[in-house]
Design a protein around this motif. Structure first.
Motif, PDB file in Angstrom:
ATOM      1  N   SER A 130       4.526  28.865  43.063  1.00 47.23           N
ATOM      2  CA  SER A 130       3.338  28.310  43.709  1.00 47.23           C
ATOM      3  C   SER A 130       2.148  28.429  42.760  1.00 47.23           C
ATOM      4  O   SER A 130       2.178  29.179  41.785  1.00 47.23           O
ATOM      5  N   GLY A 131       1.108  27.675  43.048  1.00 45.49           N
ATOM      6  CA  GLY A 131      -0.095  27.753  42.233  1.00 45.49           C
ATOM      7  C   GLY A 131      -0.137  26.776  41.083  1.00 45.49           C
ATOM      8  O   GLY A 131      -1.150  26.663  40.396  1.00 45.49           O
ATOM      9  N   GLY A 132       0.949  26.048  40.869  1.00 46.36           N
ATOM     10  CA  GLY A 132       0.977  25.048  39.813  1.00 46.36           C
ATOM     11  C   GLY A 132       0.715  23.658  40.370  1.00 46.36           C
ATOM     12  O   GLY A 132       0.379  23.497  41.547  1.00 46.36           O
ATOM     13  N   PRO A 133       0.881  22.644  39.536  1.00 45.78           N
ATOM     14  CA  PRO A 133       0.643  21.266  39.992  1.00 45.78           C
ATOM     15  C   PRO A 133       1.650  20.797  41.036  1.00 45.78           C
ATOM     16  O   PRO A 133       1.385  19.862  41.787  1.00 45.78           O
ATOM     17  N   ILE A 134       2.817  21.421  41.078  1.00 42.59           N
ATOM     18  CA  ILE A 134       3.816  21.118  42.111  1.00 42.59           C
ATOM     19  C   ILE A 134       4.048  22.405  42.900  1.00 42.59           C
ATOM     20  O   ILE A 134       4.560  23.380  42.349  1.00 42.59           O
ATOM     21  N   ASP A 135       3.676  22.430  44.158  1.00 46.11           N
ATOM     22  CA  ASP A 135       3.905  23.617  44.983  1.00 46.11           C
ATOM     23  C   ASP A 135       5.299  23.518  45.590  1.00 46.11           C
ATOM     24  O   ASP A 135       5.510  22.860  46.604  1.00 46.11           O
ATOM     25  N   ILE A 136       6.255  24.181  44.939  1.00 50.26           N
ATOM     26  CA  ILE A 136       7.649  24.091  45.373  1.00 50.26           C
ATOM     27  C   ILE A 136       7.808  24.607  46.802  1.00 50.26           C
ATOM     28  O   ILE A 136       8.546  24.045  47.609  1.00 50.26           O
ATOM     29  N   GLY A 137       7.097  25.684  47.135  1.00 52.86           N
ATOM     30  CA  GLY A 137       7.223  26.261  48.464  1.00 52.86           C
ATOM     31  C   GLY A 137       6.901  25.277  49.567  1.00 52.86           C
ATOM     32  O   GLY A 137       7.514  25.308  50.644  1.00 52.86           O
ATOM     33  N   GLU A 138       5.939  24.384  49.338  1.00 52.78           N
ATOM     34  CA  GLU A 138       5.569  23.397  50.350  1.00 52.78           C
ATOM     35  C   GLU A 138       6.653  22.355  50.565  1.00 52.78           C
ATOM     36  O   GLU A 138       6.651  21.654  51.578  1.00 52.78           O
ATOM     37  N   ARG A 139       7.572  22.246  49.615  1.00 47.64           N
ATOM     38  CA  ARG A 139       8.637  21.246  49.722  1.00 47.64           C
ATOM     39  C   ARG A 139       9.865  21.767  50.452  1.00 47.64           C
ATOM     40  O   ARG A 139      10.751  20.983  50.811  1.00 47.64           O
ATOM     41  N   LEU A 140       9.955  23.085  50.655  1.00 44.42           N
ATOM     42  CA  LEU A 140      11.162  23.683  51.230  1.00 44.42           C
ATOM     43  C   LEU A 140      11.071  23.763  52.752  1.00 44.42           C
ATOM     44  O   LEU A 140      10.020  24.082  53.310  1.00 44.42           O
ATOM     45  N   ARG A 141      12.181  23.485  53.420  1.00 46.07           N
ATOM     46  CA  ARG A 141      12.285  23.570  54.866  1.00 46.07           C
ATOM     47  C   ARG A 141      13.507  24.409  55.238  1.00 46.07           C
ATOM     48  O   ARG A 141      14.593  24.185  54.708  1.00 46.07           O
ATOM     49  N   THR A 142      13.305  25.342  56.150  1.00 49.11           N
ATOM     50  CA  THR A 142      14.399  26.241  56.544  1.00 49.11           C
ATOM     51  C   THR A 142      15.068  25.780  57.833  1.00 49.11           C
ATOM     52  O   THR A 142      15.598  26.578  58.585  1.00 49.11           O
ATOM     53  N   TYR A 143      15.059  24.494  58.089  1.00 46.61           N
ATOM     54  CA  TYR A 143      15.688  23.944  59.280  1.00 46.61           C
ATOM     55  C   TYR A 143      17.208  24.100  59.218  1.00 46.61           C
ATOM     56  O   TYR A 143      17.791  24.272  58.147  1.00 46.61           O
ATOM     57  N   SER A 144      17.825  24.000  60.373  1.00 41.71           N
ATOM     58  CA  SER A 144      19.278  23.899  60.399  1.00 41.71           C
ATOM     59  C   SER A 144      19.676  22.587  59.738  1.00 41.71           C
ATOM     60  O   SER A 144      18.854  21.678  59.574  1.00 41.71           O
ATOM     61  N   GLN A 145      20.954  22.480  59.381  1.00 42.04           N
ATOM     62  CA  GLN A 145      21.410  21.254  58.730  1.00 42.04           C
ATOM     63  C   GLN A 145      21.233  20.051  59.644  1.00 42.04           C
ATOM     64  O   GLN A 145      20.830  18.967  59.196  1.00 42.04           O
ATOM     65  N   SER A 146      21.497  20.231  60.939  1.00 44.16           N
ATOM     66  CA  SER A 146      21.367  19.109  61.860  1.00 44.16           C
ATOM     67  C   SER A 146      19.908  18.691  62.035  1.00 44.16           C
ATOM     68  O   SER A 146      19.603  17.491  62.095  1.00 44.16           O
ATOM     69  N   THR A 147      18.999  19.660  62.076  1.00 44.76           N
ATOM     70  CA  THR A 147      17.579  19.324  62.203  1.00 44.76           C
ATOM     71  C   THR A 147      17.069  18.640  60.947  1.00 44.76           C
ATOM     72  O   THR A 147      16.305  17.660  61.013  1.00 44.76           O
ATOM     73  N   PHE A 148      17.507  19.128  59.799  1.00 44.79           N
ATOM     74  CA  PHE A 148      17.075  18.493  58.551  1.00 44.79           C
ATOM     75  C   PHE A 148      17.644  17.080  58.461  1.00 44.79           C
ATOM     76  O   PHE A 148      16.986  16.176  57.936  1.00 44.79           O
ATOM     77  N   ALA A 149      18.843  16.890  58.983  1.00 45.12           N
ATOM     78  CA  ALA A 149      19.418  15.542  59.013  1.00 45.12           C
ATOM     79  C   ALA A 149      18.573  14.617  59.889  1.00 45.12           C
ATOM     80  O   ALA A 149      18.386  13.444  59.571  1.00 45.12           O
ATOM     81  N   ASP A 150      18.018  15.170  60.971  1.00 47.02           N
ATOM     82  CA  ASP A 150      17.171  14.359  61.849  1.00 47.02           C
ATOM     83  C   ASP A 150      15.926  13.860  61.134  1.00 47.02           C
ATOM     84  O   ASP A 150      15.514  12.703  61.314  1.00 47.02           O
ATOM     85  N   ILE A 151      15.312  14.718  60.308  1.00 48.89           N
ATOM     86  CA  ILE A 151      14.089  14.292  59.617  1.00 48.89           C
ATOM     87  C   ILE A 151      14.410  13.515  58.332  1.00 48.89           C
ATOM     88  O   ILE A 151      13.497  13.112  57.616  1.00 48.89           O
ATOM     89  N   SER A 152      15.702  13.336  58.084  1.00 50.47           N
ATOM     90  CA  SER A 152      16.134  12.589  56.898  1.00 50.47           C
ATOM     91  C   SER A 152      16.581  11.174  57.238  1.00 50.47           C
ATOM     92  O   SER A 152      17.075  10.454  56.364  1.00 50.47           O
ATOM     93  N   GLN A 153      16.420  10.772  58.496  1.00 54.11           N
ATOM     94  CA  GLN A 153      16.909   9.469  58.929  1.00 54.11           C
ATOM     95  C   GLN A 153      16.360   8.330  58.065  1.00 54.11           C
ATOM     96  O   GLN A 153      15.143   8.194  57.897  1.00 54.11           O
ATOM     97  N   GLY A 154      17.270   7.554  57.503  1.00 58.55           N
ATOM     98  CA  GLY A 154      16.891   6.395  56.709  1.00 58.55           C
ATOM     99  C   GLY A 154      16.327   6.716  55.342  1.00 58.55           C
ATOM    100  O   GLY A 154      15.948   5.810  54.601  1.00 58.55           O
ATOM    101  N   SER A 155      16.273   7.994  54.985  1.00 55.45           N
ATOM    102  CA  SER A 155      15.690   8.395  53.704  1.00 55.45           C
ATOM    103  C   SER A 155      16.703   8.265  52.572  1.00 55.45           C
ATOM    104  O   SER A 155      17.883   7.989  52.792  1.00 55.45           O
ATOM    105  N   VAL A 156      16.232   8.482  51.358  1.00 56.32           N
ATOM    106  CA  VAL A 156      17.132   8.716  50.234  1.00 56.32           C
ATOM    107  C   VAL A 156      17.557  10.173  50.326  1.00 56.32           C
ATOM    108  O   VAL A 156      16.708  11.073  50.376  1.00 56.32           O
ATOM    109  N   VAL A 157      18.850  10.424  50.391  1.00 55.28           N
ATOM    110  CA  VAL A 157      19.368  11.771  50.606  1.00 55.28           C
ATOM    111  C   VAL A 157      20.194  12.204  49.403  1.00 55.28           C
ATOM    112  O   VAL A 157      21.089  11.478  48.954  1.00 55.28           O
ATOM    113  N   VAL A 158      19.879  13.386  48.884  1.00 50.13           N
ATOM    114  CA  VAL A 158      20.674  14.011  47.830  1.00 50.13           C
ATOM    115  C   VAL A 158      21.380  15.204  48.451  1.00 50.13           C
ATOM    116  O   VAL A 158      20.732  16.102  49.006  1.00 50.13           O
ATOM    117  N   PHE A 159      22.702  15.204  48.372  1.00 45.92           N
ATOM    118  CA  PHE A 159      23.479  16.293  48.975  1.00 45.92           C
ATOM    119  C   PHE A 159      24.273  17.014  47.893  1.00 45.92           C
ATOM    120  O   PHE A 159      24.996  16.387  47.116  1.00 45.92           O
TER     121      PHE A 159
END
Length: 422
Positions: A130-159
C-alpha cells in the motif's frame, strides 16, 4: 475543411505522456517491492522456500519495470474493462504483480479474490504494497467464491486453479471473456546420447525444476522420461545430487532444500501419491520432526508399467519413467488422458526434437526448463485444455498460450467488429 479528430502531433504527444505515466507508476510499484522485500519474505516463508520467494520478488520487479512492453496491447483493450481475478494458492507475489498490479496500470476496475487457504498472506501483501501508485489492498476481496462469481457477471475473468473448478466458475460468471490457467505435466525427456557434463547438466536441470519451491508449483515436471540406454547413469546421478540437498525444518534457508510443505492438505496429497508409488520408490531422503515434512523421493518404472496418465506431484517427488523408443513417449503424451495437460516439454539430448516447436499439445522449450522459458510478457502455457484456455459466453473455447494483454486486445477488437456489423 476542419477535422474534429485529434491532430496527429497532439495524439503522439498524448500517447507519449500516457506511456511515461504508466512506466513511472510501474517502476514506483517495483521500487516498493524492492524496498519492502524483507517484509515480503516474512509473509511468504511459512508457505514457500527462500529461493522461490526471491525468484518471485526478482520476477515481479522485472515485470513491472518493463511494463511498457505491453503498452500497445493493453491500450488496444477496452478502457472500461471489468477484470476479475481468482488468484492461486502459490506464487502469491508474482501472481499479484502479473494479474493485478500490471493490468491496474491500464484499467480502473480490477478486483481479485485470493485463494481461501492463503487469504491472510495475500491481505498482508496488500498492506505491504500500500502507499504506492497502485493500492493492491484495495483490489482484494475476501468474498466466497460464489459471491465473487456474482460480482464477476459478464466481466473478463482470469482463473488460476484446478481446470474443473475453472469451468464451473466460467459458467457461474457468464464471463464475457474467460482465461483459465490450470495445470500441466511439463515432462522432461532425457535422450540416450547424453554423457559426462551434458548428463550432469540434465540431472541438475531436473533437480532444480522439480524442487522449485519444494515441488509446489504447476511448472514443476511431473514426469521425467529417460532413455533406457542411460537410465542407470541418470538415476545414479539424480540420487547422488538429491543426497546433497539440505534437509531443514524451516524454508527460510537459501538454495535448493527439503523442507516442510505449505500445509497439511498439501502434505497429505504428496504422501498419498508417494504411497501409491510403493515399490517403485528406489530412494527417499530424510525428514525433520515437522509433521508437514514429506521426504524427497525417487520412483523408477518402465513406460509400460505406468497408467495412461501421470499424477500431479505437488511435492518433492521424482517420477522417473524409462522408455526404449522415443515414439513410445510421444504416443503416451498424445493419449486421451494425457493430451489435455500439454503445457511445456523440455528435452535434453533428443536430436529428433531439436527445432520442433510443439510436441503434441505442449510447447517445446528445448534444453531449458519451463521456469527458464516462461516470461511474464510472453504467452504462457501450451495447447492442452486443462492447461490454458480462452473461453466465455458465445465464444468457442480455445486452448492456446495466453497473455492477458493480448487476449484483452483480441476481445475488444472482436466486440468492436460485432458492433460495426449491427
Amino acid at each position: 475543411m476542419t477535422s474534429l479528430s485529434t491532430p496527429p502531433l497532439q495524439t503522439a504527444r498524448a500517447r507519449a505522456a500516457d506511456l511515461d505515466r504508466i512506466i513511472e507508476s510501474a517502476c514506483a510499484t517495483a521500487a516498493l517491492i524492492d524496498c519492502r522485500r524483507d517484509r515480503i519474505r516474512d509473509v511468504l516463508t511459512p508457505i514457500a522456500t527462500m529461493d522461490s520467494i526471491d525468484t518471485e520478488i526478482a520476477d515481479s520487479i522485472d515485470l513491472l519495470r518493463t511494463a511498457g512492453q505491453e503498452y500497445a496491447a493493453y491500450r488496444a483493450g477496452d478502457p472500461d474493462t471489468q477484470l476479475r481475478v481468482f488468484l492461486p494458492a502459490n506464487n502469491l507475489l508474482y501472481s499479484t504483480a502479473l494479474f493485478v498490479a500490471l493490468p491496474s496500470l491500464f484499467f480502473g476496475d480490477v478486483l481479485a479474490r485470493p485463494a481461501s487457504r492463503v487469504t491472510d498472506a495475500y491481505l498482508e501483501l496488500g498492506r505491504i504494497l500500500s502507499g504506492g501508485p497502485i493500492d493492491i489492498g484495495e483490489r482484494l476481496r475476501t468474498y466466497s467464491q460464489s459471491t465473487f462469481a456474482d460480482i464477476s457477471q459478464g466481466s473478463v475473468v482470469v482463473f488460476n486453479g484446478k481446470p474443473a473448478n475453472g469451468r464451473r466458475v466460467d459458467e457461474e460468471c457468464a464471463s464475457g471473456l474467460f482465461l483459465g490457467f490450470g495445470t500441466g505435466i511439463n515432462p522432461i525427456v532425457i535422450g540416450g546420447d547424453l554423457s559426462g557434463p551434458e548428463l550432469s547438466n540434465a540431472v541438475e536441470a531436473t533437480v532444480t525444476a522439480r524442487l522449485y519451491n519444494n515441488g509446489q508449483d504447476c511448472l514443476c515436471p511431473d514426469v521425467v522420461f529417460v532413455d533406457a540406454a542411460i537410465a542407470e547413469d541418470f538415476v545414479r546421478g539424480l540420487v547422488r545430487r538429491l543426497g546433497a540437498v539440505p534437509v531443514v525444518a524451516d524454508g527460510a534457508v537459501p538454495g535448493l532444500i527439503s523442507s516442510p510443505l505449505a500445509d497439511m492438505a498439501t502434505y497429505d496429497r504428496a504422501v498419498t501419491v508417494l504411497d501409491e508409488l510403493g515399490s517403485a520408490v528406489v530412494w527417499s531422503g530424510e525428514t525433520t520432526a515437522d509433521q508437514r515434512h514429506c521426504p524427497i523421493a525417487v520412483a523408477v518404472r518402465r513406460l509400460p508399467e505406468i497408467a495412461d496418465s501421470v499424477p500431479e506431484l505437488f511435492g518433492p517427488l521424482f517420477n522417473v519413467v524409462i522408455y526404449d523408443r522415443l515414439y513410445e513417449v510421444l504416443d503416451f503424451l498424445d493419449t486421451t488422458d494425457t493430451e489435455p495437460y500439454g503445457m511445456y516439454i523440455s528435452v535434453f539430448g533428443v536430436a529428433e526434437l531439436v527445432g520442433v516447436d510443439r510436441v503434441g499439445s505442449a510447447r517445446n522449450t528445448g534444453a531449458r526448463t519451463a521456469f527458464e522459458f516462461e516470461n511474464g510478457h510472453d504467452p504462457f502455457g501450451g495447447f492442452g485444455r486443462n492447461g490454458t484456455v480462452s473461453a466465455g459466453v458465445g465464444l468457442e473455447p480455445v486452448s492456446r498460450p495466453l497473455l492477458l494483454s493480448a487476449e484483452l486486445a483480441y476481445y475488444a477488437a472482436g466486440r468492436r467488429g460485432a458492433d460495426a456489423r449491427r
